[in-house]
Design a protein around this motif. Structure first.
Motif, PDB file in Angstrom:
ATOM      1  N   ASN A 139     -14.680  -5.986  -3.340  1.00  0.00           N
ATOM      2  CA  ASN A 139     -13.535  -6.231  -4.209  1.00  0.00           C
ATOM      3  C   ASN A 139     -13.448  -7.725  -4.530  1.00  0.00           C
ATOM      4  O   ASN A 139     -14.231  -8.536  -4.011  1.00  0.00           O
ATOM      5  N   GLN A 140     -12.509  -8.085  -5.387  1.00  0.00           N
ATOM      6  CA  GLN A 140     -12.400  -9.476  -5.834  1.00  0.00           C
ATOM      7  C   GLN A 140     -12.132 -10.439  -4.680  1.00  0.00           C
ATOM      8  O   GLN A 140     -12.693 -11.525  -4.619  1.00  0.00           O
ATOM      9  N   GLN A 141     -11.291 -10.027  -3.743  1.00  0.00           N
ATOM     10  CA  GLN A 141     -10.989 -10.892  -2.593  1.00  0.00           C
ATOM     11  C   GLN A 141     -12.257 -11.141  -1.766  1.00  0.00           C
ATOM     12  O   GLN A 141     -12.510 -12.270  -1.336  1.00  0.00           O
ATOM     13  N   ASP A 155     -16.499 -18.835  -1.338  1.00  0.00           N
ATOM     14  CA  ASP A 155     -16.085 -19.852  -0.360  1.00  0.00           C
ATOM     15  C   ASP A 155     -17.189 -20.116   0.659  1.00  0.00           C
ATOM     16  O   ASP A 155     -17.424 -21.265   1.050  1.00  0.00           O
ATOM     17  N   LEU A 156     -17.877 -19.074   1.075  1.00  0.00           N
ATOM     18  CA  LEU A 156     -18.956 -19.230   2.052  1.00  0.00           C
ATOM     19  C   LEU A 156     -20.112 -20.044   1.469  1.00  0.00           C
ATOM     20  O   LEU A 156     -20.557 -21.006   2.092  1.00  0.00           O
ATOM     21  N   VAL A 157     -20.571 -19.676   0.290  1.00  0.00           N
ATOM     22  CA  VAL A 157     -21.723 -20.392  -0.275  1.00  0.00           C
ATOM     23  C   VAL A 157     -21.344 -21.794  -0.747  1.00  0.00           C
ATOM     24  O   VAL A 157     -22.217 -22.653  -0.877  1.00  0.00           O
ATOM     25  N   SER A 158     -20.046 -22.027  -0.962  1.00  0.00           N
ATOM     26  CA  SER A 158     -19.571 -23.373  -1.326  1.00  0.00           C
ATOM     27  C   SER A 158     -19.250 -24.204  -0.090  1.00  0.00           C
ATOM     28  O   SER A 158     -18.752 -25.325  -0.215  1.00  0.00           O
ATOM     29  N   HIS A 159     -19.491 -23.642   1.092  1.00  0.00           N
ATOM     30  CA  HIS A 159     -19.261 -24.306   2.379  1.00  0.00           C
ATOM     31  C   HIS A 159     -17.796 -24.655   2.612  1.00  0.00           C
ATOM     32  O   HIS A 159     -17.487 -25.613   3.310  1.00  0.00           O
ATOM     33  N   ARG A 160     -16.894 -23.856   2.014  1.00  0.00           N
ATOM     34  CA  ARG A 160     -15.463 -24.050   2.257  1.00  0.00           C
ATOM     35  C   ARG A 160     -15.024 -23.286   3.499  1.00  0.00           C
ATOM     36  O   ARG A 160     -13.975 -23.588   4.077  1.00  0.00           O
ATOM     37  N   ILE A 161     -15.819 -22.286   3.900  1.00  0.00           N
ATOM     38  CA  ILE A 161     -15.561 -21.566   5.144  1.00  0.00           C
ATOM     39  C   ILE A 161     -16.891 -21.373   5.874  1.00  0.00           C
ATOM     40  O   ILE A 161     -17.959 -21.402   5.260  1.00  0.00           O
ATOM     41  N   SER A 162     -16.804 -21.166   7.163  1.00  0.00           N
ATOM     42  CA  SER A 162     -18.003 -20.947   7.979  1.00  0.00           C
ATOM     43  C   SER A 162     -18.408 -19.477   7.926  1.00  0.00           C
ATOM     44  O   SER A 162     -17.629 -18.615   7.503  1.00  0.00           O
ATOM     45  N   LYS A 163     -19.607 -19.189   8.402  1.00  0.00           N
ATOM     46  CA  LYS A 163     -20.054 -17.797   8.493  1.00  0.00           C
ATOM     47  C   LYS A 163     -19.124 -16.990   9.382  1.00  0.00           C
ATOM     48  O   LYS A 163     -18.771 -15.858   9.062  1.00  0.00           O
ATOM     49  N   ASP A 164     -18.736 -17.585  10.511  1.00  0.00           N
ATOM     50  CA  ASP A 164     -17.842 -16.879  11.439  1.00  0.00           C
ATOM     51  C   ASP A 164     -16.502 -16.569  10.793  1.00  0.00           C
ATOM     52  O   ASP A 164     -15.986 -15.452  10.917  1.00  0.00           O
ATOM     53  N   CYS A 165     -15.947 -17.537  10.082  1.00  0.00           N
ATOM     54  CA  CYS A 165     -14.660 -17.330   9.404  1.00  0.00           C
ATOM     55  C   CYS A 165     -14.807 -16.262   8.323  1.00  0.00           C
ATOM     56  O   CYS A 165     -13.930 -15.406   8.165  1.00  0.00           O
ATOM     57  N   PHE A 166     -15.923 -16.300   7.604  1.00  0.00           N
ATOM     58  CA  PHE A 166     -16.190 -15.292   6.576  1.00  0.00           C
ATOM     59  C   PHE A 166     -16.210 -13.897   7.195  1.00  0.00           C
ATOM     60  O   PHE A 166     -15.543 -12.984   6.708  1.00  0.00           O
ATOM     61  N   LEU A 167     -16.974 -13.744   8.274  1.00  0.00           N
ATOM     62  CA  LEU A 167     -17.107 -12.437   8.919  1.00  0.00           C
ATOM     63  C   LEU A 167     -15.780 -11.958   9.494  1.00  0.00           C
ATOM     64  O   LEU A 167     -15.442 -10.778   9.387  1.00  0.00           O
ATOM     65  N   GLU A 168     -15.009 -12.863  10.078  1.00  0.00           N
ATOM     66  CA  GLU A 168     -13.713 -12.481  10.636  1.00  0.00           C
ATOM     67  C   GLU A 168     -12.732 -12.086   9.538  1.00  0.00           C
ATOM     68  O   GLU A 168     -11.890 -11.207   9.733  1.00  0.00           O
ATOM     69  N   SER A 169     -12.837 -12.721   8.383  1.00  0.00           N
ATOM     70  CA  SER A 169     -11.962 -12.370   7.263  1.00  0.00           C
ATOM     71  C   SER A 169     -12.345 -11.030   6.643  1.00  0.00           C
ATOM     72  O   SER A 169     -11.493 -10.300   6.153  1.00  0.00           O
ATOM     73  N   LEU A 170     -13.622 -10.712   6.696  1.00  0.00           N
ATOM     74  CA  LEU A 170     -14.114  -9.492   6.064  1.00  0.00           C
ATOM     75  C   LEU A 170     -14.066  -8.282   6.997  1.00  0.00           C
ATOM     76  O   LEU A 170     -13.802  -7.164   6.546  1.00  0.00           O
ATOM     77  N   GLU A 210     -24.331  -9.131  -7.233  1.00  0.00           N
ATOM     78  CA  GLU A 210     -24.745 -10.516  -7.004  1.00  0.00           C
ATOM     79  C   GLU A 210     -24.235 -11.027  -5.656  1.00  0.00           C
ATOM     80  O   GLU A 210     -24.984 -11.644  -4.890  1.00  0.00           O
ATOM     81  N   CYS A 211     -22.977 -10.741  -5.342  1.00  0.00           N
ATOM     82  CA  CYS A 211     -22.413 -11.167  -4.054  1.00  0.00           C
ATOM     83  C   CYS A 211     -23.083 -10.451  -2.886  1.00  0.00           C
ATOM     84  O   CYS A 211     -23.337 -11.057  -1.839  1.00  0.00           O
ATOM     85  N   LEU A 212     -23.387  -9.177  -3.055  1.00  0.00           N
ATOM     86  CA  LEU A 212     -24.045  -8.424  -1.981  1.00  0.00           C
ATOM     87  C   LEU A 212     -25.460  -8.936  -1.728  1.00  0.00           C
ATOM     88  O   LEU A 212     -25.923  -8.951  -0.573  1.00  0.00           O
ATOM     89  N   LEU A 213     -26.143  -9.358  -2.771  1.00  0.00           N
ATOM     90  CA  LEU A 213     -27.480  -9.932  -2.578  1.00  0.00           C
ATOM     91  C   LEU A 213     -27.394 -11.255  -1.822  1.00  0.00           C
ATOM     92  O   LEU A 213     -28.245 -11.549  -0.974  1.00  0.00           O
ATOM     93  N   ILE A 214     -26.344 -12.019  -2.092  1.00  0.00           N
ATOM     94  CA  ILE A 214     -26.125 -13.253  -1.326  1.00  0.00           C
ATOM     95  C   ILE A 214     -25.812 -12.899   0.124  1.00  0.00           C
ATOM     96  O   ILE A 214     -26.352 -13.505   1.055  1.00  0.00           O
TER      97      ILE A 214
END
Length: 163
Positions: free
Chosen positions: A2-4, A11-26, A54-58
């Motif tokens: 989804n959009q969120q 945010d992850l690929v722009s280095h605004r959040i870490s991988k861990d933060c990304f995974l915890e948010s998702l 595109e996002c899923l490939l990333i």
């Protein structure tokens, strides 16, 4: 996605959040569900969602693709509603998935207007076929060595000579 979730990926690929933060948010507990990526790729294919794809490939490039993704990546490779063909061909090269041969061959001969170079995708498909390395893949390379595109045919001939 989804959009969120897509915004989180940006945010992850722009280095605004870490991988861990990304995974915890998702995901609750931060653990990627076993079949998450394959299921999301199937959904993107079903609803023809180029942005999600595109996002899923990333996501797959960052966290890894499972072997279960190979078949859906093949089916996505031959679809014309997205702009990720080169990325998919690159991932299929890594997989060395035997079932990808016909998809890669068909795509090598397809010209998508959004790709600036008429042979870039074809060359990626040729390299993926070479990595698969089966008799069937070599047969397709032999056919590609005869196409009326100097760069693609030369690439296929060069790789065939290495076998």
């Amino acid at each position: 996605m989804n959009q969120q979730q897509q915004d989180l990926m940006i945010d992850l690929v722009s280095h605004r959040i870490s991988k861990d933060c990304f995974l915890e948010s998702l995901f609750k507990r931060g653990d990627i569900p076993e079949d998450y990526l394959r299921a999301e790729l199937e959904t993107a294919l079903e609803i023809k969602d180029a942005d999600s794809l595109e996002c899923l490939l990333i996501f797959g490039a960052v966290f890894g693709f499972t072997q279960g993704c190979a078949d859906v990546l093949c089916r996505l490779l031959v679809e014309d509603w997205h702009f990720s063909h080169e990325n998919i061909a690159r991932e299929l090269k890594v997989f060395r998935y035997l079932g990808a041969v016909d998809y890669l061959f068909k795509t090598a001969l397809t010209c998508y207007p959004y790709i600036a170079s008429e042979h870039a995708l074809g060359v990626k498909c040729i390299y993926a076929l070479h990595e698969i390395g089966t008799d069937k893949a070599r047969e397709k390379l032999q056919l590609l060595a005869k196409v009326d595109n100097a760069e693609m045919s030369e690439c296929a001939r060069r790789l065939l000579a290495r076998v």
